[in-house]
Scaffold this motif. Sequence first.
Motif, short mmCIF file in Angstrom:
data_model
loop_
_atom_site.label_atom_id
_atom_site.label_comp_id
_atom_site.label_asym_id
_atom_site.label_seq_id
_atom_site.Cartn_x
_atom_site.Cartn_y
_atom_site.Cartn_z
N TRP A 1 34.45 -8.36 -12.43
CA TRP A 1 33.04 -9.52 -12.60
C TRP A 1 32.06 -8.92 -11.67
O TRP A 1 32.05 -8.39 -10.64
CB TRP A 1 33.69 -10.61 -12.37
N ASP A 2 30.82 -9.23 -12.25
CA ASP A 2 29.57 -9.01 -11.40
C ASP A 2 29.25 -10.47 -10.93
O ASP A 2 29.88 -11.52 -11.25
CB ASP A 2 28.31 -8.40 -12.44
N THR B 1 40.19 -12.89 -17.90
CA THR B 1 39.16 -13.68 -17.70
C THR B 1 39.43 -14.62 -18.34
O THR B 1 39.12 -15.97 -17.62
CB THR B 1 37.82 -13.06 -18.21
N SER C 1 31.48 -18.58 -13.67
CA SER C 1 33.06 -19.27 -13.38
C SER C 1 32.87 -20.40 -12.23
O SER C 1 33.42 -21.48 -12.39
CB SER C 1 33.75 -18.20 -12.59
N MET D 1 28.81 -13.25 -13.55
CA MET D 1 30.02 -13.52 -13.98
C MET D 1 30.69 -14.78 -12.88
O MET D 1 31.30 -15.84 -13.45
CB MET D 1 30.96 -12.52 -14.34
N THR E 1 38.10 -12.02 -8.28
CA THR E 1 37.65 -11.73 -9.64
C THR E 1 36.85 -10.35 -9.68
O THR E 1 36.87 -9.99 -10.70
CB THR E 1 36.92 -12.93 -10.13
#
Length: 401
Positions: free
Chosen positions: A245-246, A302, A253, A249, A239
Motif C-alpha cells: 500500500w502507499d 486488500t 483504510s 491507500m 499493510t
Amino acid sequence: MKASLGFIFVTILIDVIGIGIIIPVLPKLIENLSGEGLSEASRIGGWLMFSYAIVQFACAPLLGALSDRFGRRPVILIALFGLGVDYLFHAYAPTLGWLFVGRVLAGMSGASFTVATAYIADISTPEKKAQNFGLVGAAFGLGFIIGPVIGGVAAKWGVQVPFLIAAGLSFMNLLYGFFVLPESLTPENRIKKIEWKKANPIGSIIKFKDFPVVIGFLVPFFLIYIASYSVQSTWTFYTMYRFDWDEAMVGYSLAAVGIVVAIVQGGLVKLVVKKIGEKATIIVGMSLWIIGLFLFSIASNTIMMFAFILPYCLGGVAGPTLQGIISNVVPDNMQGQLQGMLTSVISLTSIVGPPIMTYIFYAFTGDDPILHFPGAPFAVGGVVMIISLVITMNRLGRQGS
C-alpha cells in the motif's frame, strides 16, 4: 448539557483529525531521516511511541488533578497549544533526535484526552455516561475518516505538508476552545488543593484502592490496550509491507475504520446497551475484537483486510461501556483524577505495547525472521485479548447479575 457536549466533541474531533493526518506519512518520514527500510523503521516507530507514552504516563495524573483544582478548560487549552508545537517539530525535524523531542512534548500535551473525558463525566448523568463516552469514540472515528485521507493525499506534495496541516488544525482548535468551550466543573465541585504525592501514576492508582470496581477492572483494561497496539503500532507498516500500500491507500483504510467506529460509538453503543445490558455488551464486544485480530493476522489480500475491519471495529461497543461502569462508582470531584489514572494506565500500555508489537513485526519480517509471518502481532494481540476477556468475565460475575 447538549451544547457543552457538542463543544467537547468538536474539540476532540479536530484534535483527532490532526493525529490522523500524520499516520500515513510517519513511516516515510522515519525512512527519510534514518535511511533504513520499512521493517527497521517499524522498530524506530515503536520507540517513538514509547517516548510519547512514558511522558504521558507521568503527566496524565498531574493534568487530571490540575483540572480537578482549576477546571477543565484551561488545562485543555494549554495541552492543545503544546500539541500544535509538536507537529511543527515533526515538520521541520532535521534528525531523528528532533522527532523524539517532539514526541516528548506531545506526551505532555496528549493528556488533554484525560481532561476531555473528565469534562464529559462532569456533564453526564450516570445512565448516560456509556453513551456519552461513546461520543469520544465517535469523534475518533470521524477524525480517522477525515484525517488519514487528508494526510495520504497531502503527502503527494511532500512529507512535511501533512504535519503543517495538523499544526494548523491544532491551533484552530485552540482558538475554538478559547472562544467557545465553556467550563464544566463548577467552583464548588473542585478540590481545595492538589495532593502532589498522589498526582503521579502510582499514587493515583493507590488513591482508588477504596473503589474495588475500579481496581478490579484495571488489569483487563490494561490488557485490552496492550492488544490494541498490535493494530495501532503496526497497521501502516504491515499493510505497506504485506500489500504494498502507499500513503493514500493507508489513509483510505483508516477512513474505513473511522466510518465503522463512528457508527458503532456514535449510536450503536446506546442501542446495544439498551438491548442486552452493559455486561453482555462488554463480553460481545471483546469477543468481536478477538475475532477481528485473528482475521487480520491471516488476511492475504486488500479486500480481506477491508472486510475484517468490520468485526474488529464492532468490538468497540465494549470500551465506552466498561469505562462507564468504572466512572459511575466515582464521585464528581474525583472524575478528573479517575480519568488521569486511566490515561496513565493506557499510557503504560503505550510504553510496553508498541515496542513489543513492532519488534514482533520486525522479528517475523526482518532479514533473518524466526518464521515469515507478518501478521504475528495481530495473533499475539488476539491471545492477549482472550486473557483480558476471561478476567473481565470473572470480574463481571463478581458484581452479580
